[in-house]
Design a protein around this motif. Sequence first.
Motif, short mmCIF file in Angstrom:
data_model
loop_
_atom_site.label_atom_id
_atom_site.label_comp_id
_atom_site.label_asym_id
_atom_site.label_seq_id
_atom_site.Cartn_x
_atom_site.Cartn_y
_atom_site.Cartn_z
N ARG A 76 0.84 -1.21 0.00
CA ARG A 76 0.00 0.00 0.00
C ARG A 76 0.87 1.25 0.00
N SER A 77 0.50 2.22 -0.81
CA SER A 77 1.23 3.48 -0.86
C SER A 77 0.96 4.30 0.41
N ASP A 78 2.02 4.88 0.98
CA ASP A 78 1.87 5.70 2.18
C ASP A 78 1.12 6.99 1.89
N LYS A 79 1.49 7.64 0.80
CA LYS A 79 0.88 8.91 0.44
C LYS A 79 0.42 8.87 -1.01
N GLY A 80 -0.83 8.48 -1.18
CA GLY A 80 -1.38 8.43 -2.52
C GLY A 80 -1.95 9.78 -2.91
N LEU A 81 -1.08 10.66 -3.37
CA LEU A 81 -1.51 12.01 -3.72
C LEU A 81 -2.30 12.02 -5.02
N PRO A 82 -3.39 12.76 -5.07
CA PRO A 82 -4.18 12.86 -6.31
C PRO A 82 -3.35 13.47 -7.44
N PHE A 83 -3.58 12.97 -8.64
CA PHE A 83 -2.92 13.54 -9.82
C PHE A 83 -3.83 13.40 -11.02
N GLN A 84 -3.56 14.20 -12.03
CA GLN A 84 -4.32 14.14 -13.27
C GLN A 84 -3.65 13.15 -14.22
N MET A 85 -4.35 12.07 -14.53
CA MET A 85 -3.77 11.06 -15.41
C MET A 85 -3.95 11.47 -16.87
N PRO A 93 -8.64 12.78 -15.92
CA PRO A 93 -9.33 12.29 -14.73
C PRO A 93 -8.40 12.23 -13.52
N ILE A 94 -8.98 12.36 -12.33
CA ILE A 94 -8.20 12.34 -11.10
C ILE A 94 -8.05 10.90 -10.59
N TYR A 95 -6.80 10.51 -10.44
CA TYR A 95 -6.45 9.21 -9.87
C TYR A 95 -5.47 9.44 -8.73
N GLU A 96 -5.24 8.39 -7.97
CA GLU A 96 -4.12 8.40 -7.03
C GLU A 96 -3.47 7.02 -7.05
N LYS A 97 -2.18 7.01 -6.80
CA LYS A 97 -1.47 5.74 -6.73
C LYS A 97 -1.87 5.05 -5.44
N TYR A 98 -2.50 3.87 -5.58
CA TYR A 98 -3.02 3.17 -4.40
C TYR A 98 -1.98 2.23 -3.80
N GLY A 99 -1.09 1.71 -4.65
CA GLY A 99 -0.09 0.78 -4.14
C GLY A 99 0.76 0.21 -5.26
N GLU A 100 1.57 -0.77 -4.91
CA GLU A 100 2.44 -1.45 -5.87
C GLU A 100 2.26 -2.95 -5.78
N LEU A 101 2.48 -3.60 -6.92
CA LEU A 101 2.46 -5.06 -6.99
C LEU A 101 3.86 -5.54 -7.32
N HIS A 102 4.42 -6.35 -6.44
CA HIS A 102 5.76 -6.91 -6.62
C HIS A 102 5.59 -8.39 -6.98
N PHE A 103 6.15 -8.80 -8.11
CA PHE A 103 5.95 -10.18 -8.56
C PHE A 103 7.14 -10.66 -9.38
N GLU A 127 -16.34 0.93 -5.59
CA GLU A 127 -15.57 1.50 -4.49
C GLU A 127 -14.31 0.71 -4.16
N ASN A 128 -14.27 -0.57 -4.52
CA ASN A 128 -13.08 -1.40 -4.28
C ASN A 128 -12.27 -1.62 -5.55
N TYR A 129 -12.62 -0.90 -6.60
CA TYR A 129 -11.99 -1.08 -7.91
C TYR A 129 -10.60 -0.44 -7.96
N LEU A 130 -9.64 -1.19 -8.50
CA LEU A 130 -8.29 -0.68 -8.74
C LEU A 130 -7.96 -0.84 -10.22
N PHE A 131 -7.18 0.08 -10.72
CA PHE A 131 -6.90 0.18 -12.15
C PHE A 131 -5.41 -0.08 -12.41
N LEU A 132 -5.14 -1.02 -13.32
CA LEU A 132 -3.75 -1.35 -13.66
C LEU A 132 -3.53 -1.17 -15.16
N PRO A 133 -3.00 -0.03 -15.59
CA PRO A 133 -2.61 0.16 -16.99
C PRO A 133 -1.13 -0.20 -17.15
N PHE A 134 -0.78 -0.85 -18.25
CA PHE A 134 0.62 -1.22 -18.43
C PHE A 134 0.96 -1.31 -19.92
#
Length: 202
Positions: A76-85, A93-103, A127-134
């Motif tokens: 989980r990200s400590d400080k998920g600051l809002p940013f314009q993607m 649109p406004i998103y924030e970095k919610y966390g990282e996936l290490h694999f 409300e529980n949706y997370l977005f992963l673009p890559f």
Amino acid sequence: MKAILAGFFYSLIISVTVHAQDQDHKKEILDFQTELNHEFSNPDESPLKARDLKRFKSLDFFPIDEKYRVEAKFVRSDKGLPFQMPTTTDRKPIYEKYGELHFDLEGESYVLSIYQSHRLREMEEFENYLFLPFTDLTNGKSTYGGGRFMDLEIPEGDTIMLDFNKAYNPYCAYNGKYSCPIPPKENDLPLAIEAGVKKFHD
């Protein structure tokens, strides 16, 4: 002799269990593909242009591959600051970095960032949706040049099952009228992810 028989039956049980898990995974991905094809064939939901919708049969998918289903450690990200993607249009649109996936994949370690939409999190169903673009090395070749997306949910623990067999194209891959997020540079994978949805057509 008893030890040999015990070892044989143990191996047999493991083999049957693994086979059952593979079959369950295959069905899960086939259901995902069927749902996507249903959406794309439905005039009320499809992003396809009218001429493409008329001749649409199915999206093109890579063969289902178990190696592209990996368990990722969620941080989980400590400080998920809002940013314009950035998007393919002027929309930001406004998103924030919610966390990282290490694999790990193919013997190498990788990290992908996952994001949360401020707009969608206000809707109960998302409300529980997370977005992963890559992006990856298949882009512009066997997959859409602008990268692909994956949908995830906020986990209860510290792991997320990351299944690239569910990677799909943004609507911009089918119709230029849509505004689609551009994957951040930090999510540029230096390998070919040959799983999920392929490019539509040239």
